[in-house]
Scaffold this motif. Structure first.
Motif, PDB file in Angstrom:
ATOM      1  N   GLN A   1       0.836  -1.205   0.000  1.00  0.00           N
ATOM      2  CA  GLN A   1       0.000   0.000   0.000  1.00  0.00           C
ATOM      3  C   GLN A   1       0.868   1.251   0.000  1.00  0.00           C
ATOM      4  OE1 GLN A   1      -2.413  -0.572   3.465  1.00  0.00           O
ATOM      5  NE2 GLN A   1      -3.859  -1.946   2.433  1.00  0.00           N
ATOM      6  N   ARG A   2       1.916   1.233   0.787  1.00  0.00           N
ATOM      7  CA  ARG A   2       2.816   2.391   0.841  1.00  0.00           C
ATOM      8  C   ARG A   2       3.504   2.612  -0.500  1.00  0.00           C
ATOM      9  NH1 ARG A   2       4.864   0.526   6.618  1.00  0.00           N
ATOM     10  NH2 ARG A   2       3.263   1.525   7.870  1.00  0.00           N
ATOM     11  N   TYR A   3       3.936   1.533  -1.140  1.00  0.00           N
ATOM     12  CA  TYR A   3       4.578   1.667  -2.446  1.00  0.00           C
ATOM     13  C   TYR A   3       3.594   2.167  -3.501  1.00  0.00           C
ATOM     14  CZ  TYR A   3       8.883  -0.513  -0.832  1.00  0.00           C
ATOM     15  OH  TYR A   3      10.050  -0.781  -0.171  1.00  0.00           O
ATOM     16  N   ARG A   4       2.348   1.723  -3.429  1.00  0.00           N
ATOM     17  CA  ARG A   4       1.344   2.224  -4.375  1.00  0.00           C
ATOM     18  C   ARG A   4       1.129   3.719  -4.197  1.00  0.00           C
ATOM     19  NH1 ARG A   4      -2.190  -2.061  -2.756  1.00  0.00           N
ATOM     20  NH2 ARG A   4      -1.360  -3.912  -3.717  1.00  0.00           N
ATOM     21  N   ARG A   5       1.061   4.168  -2.956  1.00  0.00           N
ATOM     22  CA  ARG A   5       0.904   5.609  -2.706  1.00  0.00           C
ATOM     23  C   ARG A   5       2.115   6.375  -3.215  1.00  0.00           C
ATOM     24  NH1 ARG A   5      -1.290   3.982   2.474  1.00  0.00           N
ATOM     25  NH2 ARG A   5       0.656   4.577   3.476  1.00  0.00           N
ATOM     26  N   LEU A   6       3.299   5.859  -2.995  1.00  0.00           N
ATOM     27  CA  LEU A   6       4.514   6.499  -3.479  1.00  0.00           C
ATOM     28  C   LEU A   6       4.516   6.545  -5.008  1.00  0.00           C
ATOM     29  CD1 LEU A   6       7.277   7.761  -2.894  1.00  0.00           C
ATOM     30  CD2 LEU A   6       8.226   5.432  -2.874  1.00  0.00           C
ATOM     31  N   ASP A   7       4.134   5.446  -5.643  1.00  0.00           N
ATOM     32  CA  ASP A   7       4.047   5.425  -7.106  1.00  0.00           C
ATOM     33  C   ASP A   7       3.068   6.475  -7.611  1.00  0.00           C
ATOM     34  OD1 ASP A   7       5.892   3.394  -7.351  1.00  0.00           O
ATOM     35  OD2 ASP A   7       4.401   1.797  -7.590  1.00  0.00           O
ATOM     36  N   ALA A   8       1.948   6.619  -6.907  1.00  0.00           N
ATOM     37  CA  ALA A   8       0.954   7.607  -7.318  1.00  0.00           C
ATOM     38  C   ALA A   8       1.513   9.021  -7.217  1.00  0.00           C
ATOM     39  CB  ALA A   8      -0.310   7.470  -6.477  1.00  0.00           C
ATOM     40  N   VAL A   9       2.231   9.290  -6.147  1.00  0.00           N
ATOM     41  CA  VAL A   9       2.815  10.625  -5.967  1.00  0.00           C
ATOM     42  C   VAL A   9       3.899  10.869  -7.019  1.00  0.00           C
ATOM     43  CG1 VAL A   9       4.232  12.034  -4.425  1.00  0.00           C
ATOM     44  CG2 VAL A   9       2.264  10.796  -3.518  1.00  0.00           C
ATOM     45  N   LEU A  10       4.758   9.893  -7.225  1.00  0.00           N
ATOM     46  CA  LEU A  10       5.846  10.062  -8.187  1.00  0.00           C
ATOM     47  C   LEU A  10       5.341  10.092  -9.628  1.00  0.00           C
ATOM     48  CD1 LEU A  10       8.570   7.749  -6.631  1.00  0.00           C
ATOM     49  CD2 LEU A  10       8.416  10.239  -6.524  1.00  0.00           C
ATOM     50  N   GLY A  11       4.229   9.445  -9.867  1.00  0.00           N
ATOM     51  CA  GLY A  11       3.672   9.411 -11.215  1.00  0.00           C
ATOM     52  C   GLY A  11       2.863  10.640 -11.561  1.00  0.00           C
ATOM     53  N   ASP A  12       2.480  11.455 -10.594  1.00  0.00           N
ATOM     54  CA  ASP A  12       1.671  12.657 -10.817  1.00  0.00           C
ATOM     55  C   ASP A  12       2.592  13.874 -10.838  1.00  0.00           C
ATOM     56  OD1 ASP A  12      -0.107  14.758 -10.842  1.00  0.00           O
ATOM     57  OD2 ASP A  12      -1.282  14.059  -9.112  1.00  0.00           O
ATOM     58  N   PRO A  13       2.863  14.450 -12.056  1.00  0.00           N
ATOM     59  CA  PRO A  13       3.805  15.564 -12.146  1.00  0.00           C
ATOM     60  C   PRO A  13       3.370  16.797 -11.352  1.00  0.00           C
ATOM     61  CG  PRO A  13       2.982  14.928 -14.321  1.00  0.00           C
ATOM     62  CD  PRO A  13       2.328  14.050 -13.310  1.00  0.00           C
ATOM     63  N   SER A  14       2.081  16.963 -11.099  1.00  0.00           N
ATOM     64  CA  SER A  14       1.638  18.141 -10.345  1.00  0.00           C
ATOM     65  C   SER A  14       2.039  18.060  -8.873  1.00  0.00           C
ATOM     66  CB  SER A  14       0.113  18.312 -10.469  1.00  0.00           C
ATOM     67  OG  SER A  14      -0.535  17.258  -9.796  1.00  0.00           O
ATOM     68  N   ARG A  15       2.378  16.901  -8.400  1.00  0.00           N
ATOM     69  CA  ARG A  15       2.783  16.733  -6.994  1.00  0.00           C
ATOM     70  C   ARG A  15       4.283  16.846  -6.816  1.00  0.00           C
ATOM     71  NH1 ARG A  15      -0.797  12.776  -3.552  1.00  0.00           N
ATOM     72  NH2 ARG A  15      -2.830  13.323  -4.325  1.00  0.00           N
ATOM     73  N   ARG A  16       5.037  16.878  -7.909  1.00  0.00           N
ATOM     74  CA  ARG A  16       6.502  16.968  -7.814  1.00  0.00           C
ATOM     75  C   ARG A  16       6.948  18.417  -7.848  1.00  0.00           C
ATOM     76  NH1 ARG A  16       8.705  13.392 -12.385  1.00  0.00           N
ATOM     77  NH2 ARG A  16       6.723  12.391 -12.622  1.00  0.00           N
ATOM     78  N   ARG A  17       8.032  18.677  -7.161  1.00  0.00           N
ATOM     79  CA  ARG A  17       8.636  20.017  -7.207  1.00  0.00           C
ATOM     80  C   ARG A  17       9.995  19.886  -7.875  1.00  0.00           C
ATOM     81  NH1 ARG A  17       8.569  22.742  -1.435  1.00  0.00           N
ATOM     82  NH2 ARG A  17      10.728  22.557  -1.964  1.00  0.00           N
TER      83      ARG A  17
END
Length: 113
Positions: A95-111
């Motif tokens: 579950q944690r890896y899926r959440r991390l993948d979602a964050v890393l896969g969404d360019p709007s969440r990256r700085r």
């Protein structure tokens, strides 16, 4: 610590030894006496008997009695308890890896720096 936690601790501690893991694997095919369990090892029957005692203390095996024989049997419920513990932690990690993948896969969440 609860009894279930203690059993899990004892179970993993017992399985930390390669001889005991081999004994558990052999018992997965059916009951065997300590002498039969000792046959493939280059250690004494007494040493295998001590390994069986550790497995018995952990609840992973039981000794029975059939006339003169004392077969050792695997306790599937104890292995299921260890598997359930592993599965619970594996699911949390996934579950944690899926959440991390979602964050890393969404360019709007990256700085970008």
């Amino acid at each position: 610590m609860s009894t279930d936690d203690e059993l899990v601790d004892r179970g993993f501690a017992a399985l930390a030894d390669p001889v005991r893991r081999a004994i558990v694997a052999r018992l997965g095919r059916g009951p065997a006496t300590v002498g039969e369990l000792a046959a493939p090892f280059e250690i004494s029957v007494q040493a295998v008997s001590k390994h069986v005692q550790v497995l018995e203390h952990a609840g992973l095996v039981t000794k029975g009695r059939q006339a003169q024989r004392r077969p050792v049997r695997l306790e599937p419920a104890a292995l299921e308890r260890l598997t359930a513990w592993i599965d619970g932690h594996r699911l949390l990690a996934e579950q944690r890896y899926r959440r991390l993948d979602a964050v890393l896969g969404d360019p709007s969440r990256r700085r970008d720096t």
